[in-house]
Motif scaffolding. Structure first.
Motif, PDB file in Angstrom:
ATOM      1  N   VAL A  11       0.910  -1.221   0.018  1.00 26.87           N
ATOM      2  CA  VAL A  11      -0.067   0.010   0.074  1.00 26.87           C
ATOM      3  C   VAL A  11       0.819   1.242   0.091  1.00 26.87           C
ATOM      4  O   VAL A  11       1.660   1.591   1.140  1.00 26.87           O
ATOM      5  N   LYS A  36      -2.648   5.619  -4.115  1.00 20.71           N
ATOM      6  CA  LYS A  36      -3.970   6.613  -4.016  1.00 20.71           C
ATOM      7  C   LYS A  36      -3.829   7.652  -4.918  1.00 20.71           C
ATOM      8  O   LYS A  36      -4.869   7.786  -5.721  1.00 20.71           O
ATOM      9  N   THR A  49      11.505  14.870  -3.048  1.00 19.97           N
ATOM     10  CA  THR A  49      12.966  15.323  -2.682  1.00 19.97           C
ATOM     11  C   THR A  49      13.831  15.485  -3.226  1.00 19.97           C
ATOM     12  O   THR A  49      13.568  15.593  -4.462  1.00 19.97           O
ATOM     13  N   GLY A 212       2.949   6.396   4.322  1.00 19.59           N
ATOM     14  CA  GLY A 212       3.354   7.693   4.676  1.00 19.59           C
ATOM     15  C   GLY A 212       2.676   8.048   6.152  1.00 19.59           C
ATOM     16  O   GLY A 212       2.114   7.067   6.639  1.00 19.59           O
ATOM     17  N   GLY A 236       5.236  18.049   0.908  1.00 16.94           N
ATOM     18  CA  GLY A 236       4.926  17.276   0.235  1.00 16.94           C
ATOM     19  C   GLY A 236       3.707  16.892  -0.398  1.00 16.94           C
ATOM     20  O   GLY A 236       2.779  17.537  -0.549  1.00 16.94           O
ATOM     21  N   ASN A 282      11.281  21.052  -3.716  1.00 15.00           N
ATOM     22  CA  ASN A 282      12.118  21.278  -2.800  1.00 15.00           C
ATOM     23  C   ASN A 282      12.862  22.757  -2.845  1.00 15.00           C
ATOM     24  O   ASN A 282      13.510  23.096  -1.938  1.00 15.00           O
ATOM     25  N   TYR A 468      16.518  15.053  13.034  1.00 16.03           N
ATOM     26  CA  TYR A 468      16.635  13.956  12.179  1.00 16.03           C
ATOM     27  C   TYR A 468      18.011  14.409  11.221  1.00 16.03           C
ATOM     28  O   TYR A 468      18.073  15.449  10.793  1.00 16.03           O
TER      29      TYR A 468
HETATM   30  C1  LIG Z   1      10.218  18.573  -0.222  1.00 13.94           C
HETATM   31  C2  LIG Z   1      10.677  17.300   0.529  1.00 13.94           C
HETATM   32  C3  LIG Z   1      12.040  16.848   0.393  1.00 13.94           C
HETATM   33  C4  LIG Z   1      12.526  15.982   0.902  1.00 13.94           C
HETATM   34  N1  LIG Z   1      14.033  15.572   0.820  1.00 13.94           N
HETATM   35  C5  LIG Z   1      14.593  14.443   1.265  1.00 13.94           C
HETATM   36  C6  LIG Z   1      15.862  14.168   0.968  1.00 13.94           C
HETATM   37  O1  LIG Z   1      16.482  14.721   0.070  1.00 13.94           O
HETATM   38  N2  LIG Z   1      16.216  12.801   1.532  1.00 13.94           N
HETATM   39  C7  LIG Z   1      15.432  12.204   2.304  1.00 13.94           C
HETATM   40  O2  LIG Z   1      16.077  11.319   2.774  1.00 13.94           O
HETATM   41  N3  LIG Z   1      14.309  12.455   2.620  1.00 13.94           N
HETATM   42  C8  LIG Z   1      13.748  13.762   2.120  1.00 13.94           C
HETATM   43  N4  LIG Z   1      12.261  14.082   2.229  1.00 13.94           N
HETATM   44  C9  LIG Z   1      11.691  12.920   3.152  1.00 13.94           C
HETATM   45  C10 LIG Z   1      10.989  11.663   2.300  1.00 13.94           C
HETATM   46  O3  LIG Z   1      10.195  12.293   1.320  1.00 13.94           O
HETATM   47  C11 LIG Z   1      10.431  10.659   2.949  1.00 13.94           C
HETATM   48  O4  LIG Z   1      11.100  10.209   4.261  1.00 13.94           O
HETATM   49  C12 LIG Z   1      10.512   9.483   2.181  1.00 13.94           C
HETATM   50  O5  LIG Z   1      10.154   9.871   1.063  1.00 13.94           O
HETATM   51  C13 LIG Z   1       9.233   8.707   2.584  1.00 13.94           C
HETATM   52  O6  LIG Z   1       9.057   7.396   1.960  1.00 13.94           O
HETATM   53  P1  LIG Z   1       7.907   6.570   2.099  1.00 13.94           P
HETATM   54  O7  LIG Z   1       7.837   5.830   0.908  1.00 13.94           O
HETATM   55  O8  LIG Z   1       7.559   6.142   3.412  1.00 13.94           O
HETATM   56  O9  LIG Z   1       6.392   7.660   1.797  1.00 13.94           O
HETATM   57  P2  LIG Z   1       6.078   8.367   0.593  1.00 13.94           P
HETATM   58  O10 LIG Z   1       7.065   8.623  -0.444  1.00 13.94           O
HETATM   59  O11 LIG Z   1       5.247   9.493   0.721  1.00 13.94           O
HETATM   60  O12 LIG Z   1       4.963   7.181  -0.199  1.00 13.94           O
HETATM   61  C14 LIG Z   1       3.874   7.099   0.473  1.00 13.94           C
HETATM   62  C15 LIG Z   1       2.730   6.919  -0.767  1.00 13.94           C
HETATM   63  O13 LIG Z   1       1.576   6.139   0.046  1.00 13.94           O
HETATM   64  C16 LIG Z   1       0.462   6.686  -0.751  1.00 13.94           C
HETATM   65  N5  LIG Z   1      -0.748   6.682  -0.076  1.00 13.94           N
HETATM   66  C17 LIG Z   1      -1.008   7.299   1.186  1.00 13.94           C
HETATM   67  N6  LIG Z   1      -2.121   6.890   1.681  1.00 13.94           N
HETATM   68  C18 LIG Z   1      -2.547   5.926   0.982  1.00 13.94           C
HETATM   69  C19 LIG Z   1      -3.666   5.077   0.790  1.00 13.94           C
HETATM   70  N7  LIG Z   1      -4.972   5.467   1.882  1.00 13.94           N
HETATM   71  N8  LIG Z   1      -4.030   4.022  -0.228  1.00 13.94           N
HETATM   72  C20 LIG Z   1      -3.124   4.140  -1.119  1.00 13.94           C
HETATM   73  N9  LIG Z   1      -1.955   4.868  -1.097  1.00 13.94           N
HETATM   74  C21 LIG Z   1      -1.596   5.649  -0.207  1.00 13.94           C
HETATM   75  C22 LIG Z   1       0.934   8.145  -1.237  1.00 13.94           C
HETATM   76  O14 LIG Z   1       0.140   8.518  -2.291  1.00 13.94           O
HETATM   77  C23 LIG Z   1       2.362   7.997  -1.420  1.00 13.94           C
HETATM   78  O15 LIG Z   1       2.663   7.681  -2.902  1.00 13.94           O
HETATM   79  C24 LIG Z   1      11.983  14.957   1.599  1.00 13.94           C
HETATM   80  C25 LIG Z   1      10.403  15.275   1.902  1.00 13.94           C
HETATM   81  C26 LIG Z   1       9.943  16.290   1.203  1.00 13.94           C
HETATM   82  C27 LIG Z   1       8.362  16.636   1.302  1.00 13.94           C
END
Ligand SMILES: Cc1cc2nc3c(=O)[nH]c(=O)nc-3n(C[C@H](O)[C@H](O)[C@H](O)COP(=O)(O)OP(=O)(O)OC[C@H]3O[C@@H](n4cnc5c(N)ncnc54)[C@H](O)[C@@H]3O)c2cc1C
Length: 488
Positions: A11, A36, A49, A212, A236, A282, A468
């Protein structure tokens, strides 16, 4: 038992979810990624990112074989980043509130997991534009323990993940909002989702939650992070609303990590469209403050801008701005320090910026108390320890002895023109999540596994608190995503 749609359901199609998906698909498991967002807006926070990913290494020679070739490599110094340094950084910035087992695994697996992704087709490079300073002799020195990033930033990261998913035969369903977990006989056997065509169930042997944190949910932010957080700007994806965290708690998962804090940065306060902006991503971050000062509307400083390299302070200063009048502050520079600011951020189209030939003029233009700013700058300038030279490539100990002190990189504000950049709190992701073992098996309060349920990425609680080390979000996502996908 009803037929399954796939062996493994993931998911969330961000960095953690895709890392889990690839690991499962590589083992011959059939994989369904339920996302989603629409295909055009997919990729989660990972898309936004810079791609900066914190991994251990022994210097440039240790990583040269899997990063993009670059003619600058021959004149580049990349100090090694050891496991001991990584662990010490995690302990220091979280003030010891990091889970020791998760941290150990994050650090031990970091470079190996990056190499594994690289072997699947993920491209990496040295991050010259963010993490290195060019020295007067034309060479480059990397700093801050964070040196490698995805080619093409977050956009490149997600594009590469999608390509790898295609190669490994994974199926990605977009516009698929997962709302519930299906539990039968104590085992998670699938999910319920809402699609444009209606509600449906998906069934699998294992479900990996990678959806997320709850940063996109204003009510949850206010409830868990506290009053004021409703005013933060969302950096984000708007999709991370915590629905699956609540669903996990609903089937007995324990909470883990610090539910009362979040990653938050200084973020352009006034430019239009400063939330979830996929074009600017970013670029709305304002990370140049170690070379200047930050004041509130009264002209008062309130943090030690030079406490440490940006990578170790940027994620905790957003929330300090929420505490200031109007949730706004101003980064102030002069003609000497302005050239040190990153072009990508400080030459952003439509940037909020004030420029003046005098400090008083700057304060008037920006709406900062004129006398307050003048007194702050006078005290700051006269408090500088001139016995150390200003050097942004090292912690130069050039301190200003004011309250709060500025511990490094104190450069007097005395050369026109003067610049002010208004910043507010940009929330990145929340630190509280579900509890799991080091392989992503979701645990109950009593430490029992919830059969069939795994978690990774921002949804996994325990690694961070209050602060962090930069680049650890993507590192944690790939490491724990891969581990969950290796057994799911
Ligand atoms: C502007 C910005 C810059 C950043 N820069 C960095 C960086 O350079 N280096 C770094 O280490 N970290 C960075 N981060 C932090 C980093 O983005 C996160 O720590 C990391 O990407 C999280 O990965 P993830 O797969 O857990 O979440 P995400 O990449 O957010 O993926 C979660 C996914 O779940 C989906 N989702 C949510 N709810 C549902 C649902 N109910 N059903 C189905 N799908 C769902 C979402 O649509 C999304 O696609 C940055 C964040 C931002 C916002």
């Amino acid at each position: 038992m009803k037929a399954v749609d796939a062996d493994v359901i993931i998911v969330g199609g961000g960095n953690a979810g895709f890392s889990a998906a690839h690991a499962a698909a590589e083992r011959g498991r059939s994989v369904l990624v339920l996302e989603k967002a629409s295909r055009e807006r997919a990729g989660g926070n990972s898309y936004y990112t810079a791609g900066a990913t914190r991994v251990t290494h022994g210097g440039l020679d240790d990583v040269r074989d899997f990063i993009d070739a670059d003619e600058r490599h021959s004149s580049t110094e990349v100090p090694p980043y050891t496991p001991e340094q990584y662990i010490a950084d995690m302990e220091r910035v979280t003030e010891g509130r990091n889970d020791a087992d998760l941290t150990r695994v994050l650090v031990e697996d970091s470079q190996g997991t990056m190499r594994w992704l690289s072997s699947l087709g993920m491209r990496y490079r040295l991050m010259y534009e963010r993490q290195a300073y060019d020295r007067p002799d034309g060479s480059y020195l990397f700093w801050g323990g964070l040196h490698i990033g995805n080619t093409g930033g977050g956009e490149g990261l997600i594009a590469d993940h999608v390509k790898i998913a295609e190669c490994l035969g994974e199926t990605v369903v977009y516009d698929c909002d997962v709302t519930e977990l299906i539990v039968e006989d104590g085992r998670v056997v699938g999910v319920v989702a809402t699609l444009p065509e209606g509600r449906r169930e998906y069934r699998a042997e294992s479900v990996v939650l990678a959806a997320g944190g709850f940063e996109g949910n204003v009510a949850m932010r206010q409830k868990y992070l506290g009053d004021g957080w409703q005013h933060a700007k969302l950096r984000g994806t708007p999709c991370n609303t915590g629905a699956l965290i609540e669903a996990g708690l609903g089937v007995g998962a324990a909470r883990a990590g610090d539910w009362g804090s979040a990653h938050s940065v200084q973020w352009d306060a006034f430019t239009p469209n400063n939330e979830s902006n996929r074009e600017l991503t970013n670029r709305l971050t304002r990370g140049g403050y170690p070379n200047g000062i930050i004041v509130n509307r009264d002209g008062q400083r309130f943090v030690d801008e030079g406490e440490d390299f940006r990578n170790y302070t940027y994620a905790k200063f957003g929330r300090e701005i929420l505490k200031q009048p109007g949730n706004v502050a101003y980064q102030v520079f002069d003609a000497k320090t302005r050239p040190l600011l990153r072009v990508e951020e400080y030459e952003m189209p439509d940037i909020s910026e004030y420029v003046s030939e005098t400090l008083d003029g700057l304060a008037e233009a920006a709406g900062i108390d004129v006398d307050g700013l003048r007194q702050t700058v006078d005290a700051f300038n006269s408090g500088i320890d001139e016995s150390h030279d200003f050097d942004p490539t090292i912690k130069d100990q050039r301190r200003s002895d004011v309250q709060p002190p500025k511990s490094n990189w104190a450069s007097s504000l005395d050369t026109a023109p003067f610049y002010a950049y208004p910043v507010t709190c940009g929330v990145t992701f929340t630190f509280g999540g579900l509890k799991s073992d080091v392989d992503g098996r979701v645990l109950t309060e009593s430490g029992d596994q919830i059969p069939g349920l795994f978690v990774c990425g921002e949804m996994l609680g325990g690694l961070f608190s209050n602060n962090y080390p930069g680049g650890t979000g993507l590192a944690a996502g790939m490491v724990f995503g891969r581990r969950a996908g290796s057994i799911a």
